[in-house]
Scaffold this motif. Structure first.
Motif, mmCIF file in Angstrom:
data_model
loop_
_atom_site.group_PDB
_atom_site.id
_atom_site.type_symbol
_atom_site.label_atom_id
_atom_site.label_comp_id
_atom_site.label_asym_id
_atom_site.label_seq_id
_atom_site.Cartn_x
_atom_site.Cartn_y
_atom_site.Cartn_z
ATOM 1 N N MET A 95 -10.643 6.194 -1.648
ATOM 2 C CA MET A 95 -10.407 6.826 -0.358
ATOM 3 C C MET A 95 -10.847 8.283 -0.382
ATOM 4 O O MET A 95 -10.547 9.018 -1.327
ATOM 5 N N GLU A 150 0.831 -1.210 0.000
ATOM 6 C CA GLU A 150 0.000 0.000 0.000
ATOM 7 C C GLU A 150 0.863 1.257 0.000
ATOM 8 O O GLU A 150 0.533 2.246 -0.655
ATOM 9 N N LYS A 208 -4.932 5.579 -8.421
ATOM 10 C CA LYS A 208 -3.689 5.395 -9.162
ATOM 11 C C LYS A 208 -3.929 4.435 -10.331
ATOM 12 O O LYS A 208 -4.847 3.616 -10.309
ATOM 13 N N ARG A 249 -9.594 10.880 -10.137
ATOM 14 C CA ARG A 249 -10.545 10.647 -9.047
ATOM 15 C C ARG A 249 -11.883 10.135 -9.576
ATOM 16 O O ARG A 249 -12.512 9.267 -8.965
ATOM 17 N N ILE A 261 -10.377 11.852 0.508
ATOM 18 C CA ILE A 261 -9.319 12.748 0.963
ATOM 19 C C ILE A 261 -9.816 14.178 0.857
ATOM 20 O O ILE A 261 -10.716 14.486 0.077
ATOM 21 N N GLU A 312 0.752 4.242 -2.824
ATOM 22 C CA GLU A 312 0.611 5.656 -2.466
ATOM 23 C C GLU A 312 1.764 6.495 -3.019
ATOM 24 O O GLU A 312 1.568 7.643 -3.435
ATOM 25 N N LYS A 328 -8.503 2.464 -4.759
ATOM 26 C CA LYS A 328 -8.638 3.157 -3.474
ATOM 27 C C LYS A 328 -7.894 4.486 -3.475
ATOM 28 O O LYS A 328 -8.398 5.501 -2.977
ATOM 29 N N HIS A 329 -6.685 4.489 -4.063
ATOM 30 C CA HIS A 329 -5.840 5.687 -4.030
ATOM 31 C C HIS A 329 -5.837 6.454 -5.354
ATOM 32 O O HIS A 329 -5.030 7.369 -5.533
ATOM 33 N N LEU A 366 -6.172 -1.613 -4.528
ATOM 34 C CA LEU A 366 -5.435 -0.515 -3.893
ATOM 35 C C LEU A 366 -5.294 0.678 -4.837
ATOM 36 O O LEU A 366 -5.365 1.834 -4.401
ATOM 37 N N CYS A 367 -5.091 0.404 -6.112
ATOM 38 C CA CYS A 367 -4.982 1.500 -7.080
ATOM 39 C C CYS A 367 -6.307 2.253 -7.198
ATOM 40 O O CYS A 367 -6.319 3.481 -7.321
#
Length: 471
Positions: free
Chosen positions: A352, A235, A276, A389, A354, A239, A273-274, A270-271
């Motif tokens: 996520m 993770e 990416k 996003r 932010i 990030e 989520k962030h 994970l990508c």
């Protein structure tokens, strides 16, 4: 909508099979959204030609295309062997010596890296894509190690070694990599891909170096080592990077093939989520190196990556050295389009939250587009952050990104569901583009657009406005 488009993108590798301006144009026309330059092979003169061909074809076809510089990294290989072949049997002892200049046919083999400075007794060493498995039994000198062979087999010149338990901290970016990075600084490269990443620190070192050199290329972390898939470290790597490539070939050798599908899903999640970029790579259509049709297993592999919501699927040998490079891209495109048309694709995890305008505006635009059943989301962007996003939510409808930066447009070419256009900054850049696309027949009359913009056009981080327009 009158057009058929794919949301997952295709990254294709250029090589001897596609080394011409005509082939590059055909690759892009067939469906490639990005071109990978593999810096493990080829000359700088080759690269200059290839970059020029990509940009010429991109301009001719009116389609931004990403160029990815894939660094070789610390790929450890045997040296040249006598007769290009050496047989081994279970229980044999072989020595790998970095100081050996020429192999004489004995059990002491040349190796292109001084492993004596890194390995410890007991650590595994896998040779030739894991076909020969060994472990370290002795560090016999400052330049040599002794291995015990665990299975019958053979090795050949220049074949790679995998050392899943060995710590290569500090050596991930090699002198050759730095030389290649320096060469590429002013060569219109959009992404730099770092091989054999072990930790987020490796990404931070590369980002610092690119920053010092004035590069605006984004960084792709290639996940292909055992240490990189530790959940907490993985993770942190996601990030720290701008995108992640699931490099399934070396990863399978290092950790076991059965682990790779699970890691692939974790990385894509994970990508998302962030926000990416996620790229699934290695042997996706490998049978098409020699055959005009993919196997059913390969079709399923590509389709699965699409269903998981990968931003991008990659072709390597298939387009670099294969007999059917263009047909492979066309086949992959058909698989993507059919899968997306028949299977609902959702983000594996909630992106996520932010505290930024781009995150909040992106989520709101996605929700509004769904509620209004909009034809497309049109995003005015300077950095690409808002588009990233929005894409993290895996929208069904296209994201039309308008930017004054050719670099950003090219980088967004690999982003899920995104189609980018280069236009001057202006208060109505998005609305004007939407009108153009309707008038040209790209979208039908009566299309509804969710327009995302800022009151200060051209300013990074200033996205603060959502409008709905029917044209």
């Amino acid at each position: 909508m009158t057009m058929i488009y794919k949301r997952a993108k295709i990254l294709a590798t250029i090589g001897p099979a596609t080394h011409s301006s005509e082939k590059v144009e055909h690759m892009i026309k067939a469906g490639a959204n990005g071109i990978r330059l593999n810096f493990s092979h080829g000359s700088y003169d080759d690269r200059l030609e290839q970059i020029a061909w990509v940009r010429e074809a991109s301009k001719k076809l009116g389609k931004p295309v990403a160029i990815l510089q894939d660094l070789q990294g610390p790929k450890i290989r045997l040296g040249a062997l006598k007769d290009n072949h050496f047989d081994v049997k279970k229980g044999d002892k072989i020595t790998l010596d970095h100081a050996l200049a020429e192999h004489d046919g004995s059990s002491t083999l040349p190796v292109q890296y001084n492993l004596a400075a890194k390995v410890q007794v007991g650590e595994p060493v896998y040779i030739f894509d894991g076909k020969v498995r060994t472990h370290v039994v002795e560090i016999s000198s400052e330049t040599a190690i002794v291995l015990e062979v665990e299975n019958d087999g053979y090795v050949m010149s220049k074949k790679g070694l995998n050392l899943p338990d060995t710590d290569f901290s500090g050596d991930v970016i090699t002198p050759k990599d730095y030389q290649d990075i320096d060469w590429g600084i002013d060569k219109d490269i959009d992404y730099v891909s770092l091989s054999f990443v072990q930790s987020a620190h490796d990404i931070e070192v590369l980002r610092g170096y690119l920053g010092e050199k004035g590069s605006d290329a984004q960084i792709i972390a290639k996940i292909e080592t055992k240490s990189a898939i530790d959940p907490a470290e993985l993770e942190r790597i996601v990030e720290a990077s701008d995108g992640v490539m699931v490099a399934r070939g070396d990863l399978a050798v290092e950790v076991g093939a059965e682990i790779v599908p699970v890691v692939q899903r974790q990385i894509i999640s994970l990508c998302q989520k962030h926000a990416k970029l996620s790229i699934v790579a290695t042997q996706m259509m490998s049978s098409m190196v020699d055959n005009p049709e993919p196997t059913r297993a390969e079709v399923s592999d590509v389709s699965t990556a699409v269903i998981l919501g990968a931003d991008c699927v990659m072709l390597s040998d298939e387009t670099a050295n294969g007999t059917y490079p263009i047909e492979t891209i066309e086949s992959m495109k058909r698989i993507i389009i059919y899968t997306e048309a028949h299977v609902p694709i959702h983000s594996l995890t909630t992106p996520m939250e932010i505290d930024t305008h781009s995150a909040a505006i992106g989520a709101a635009a996605m929700d509004l587009a769904e509620h209004m059943k909009a034809t497309a989301i049109v995003d005015e962007t300077k950095s690409g952050a808002t588009a990233q996003r929005i894409a993290a939510h895996r929208p069904f409808r296209p994201i039309i990104s308008v930017t004054s930066s050719a670099r950003v447009a090219q980088q967004l070419a690999l982003l899920y569901a995104n189609k980018s256009f280069v236009k001057p900054d202006g208060e109505k850049a998005g609305l004007n583009l939407a009108n153009e696309l309707v008038e040209s027949g790209f979208f039908p009359h009566g299309s509804t657009f969710v327009l995302v913009s800022g009151r200060q056009p051209g300013l990074k981080g200033a996205t603060d406005t959502i409008r709905v327009r029917t044209i």
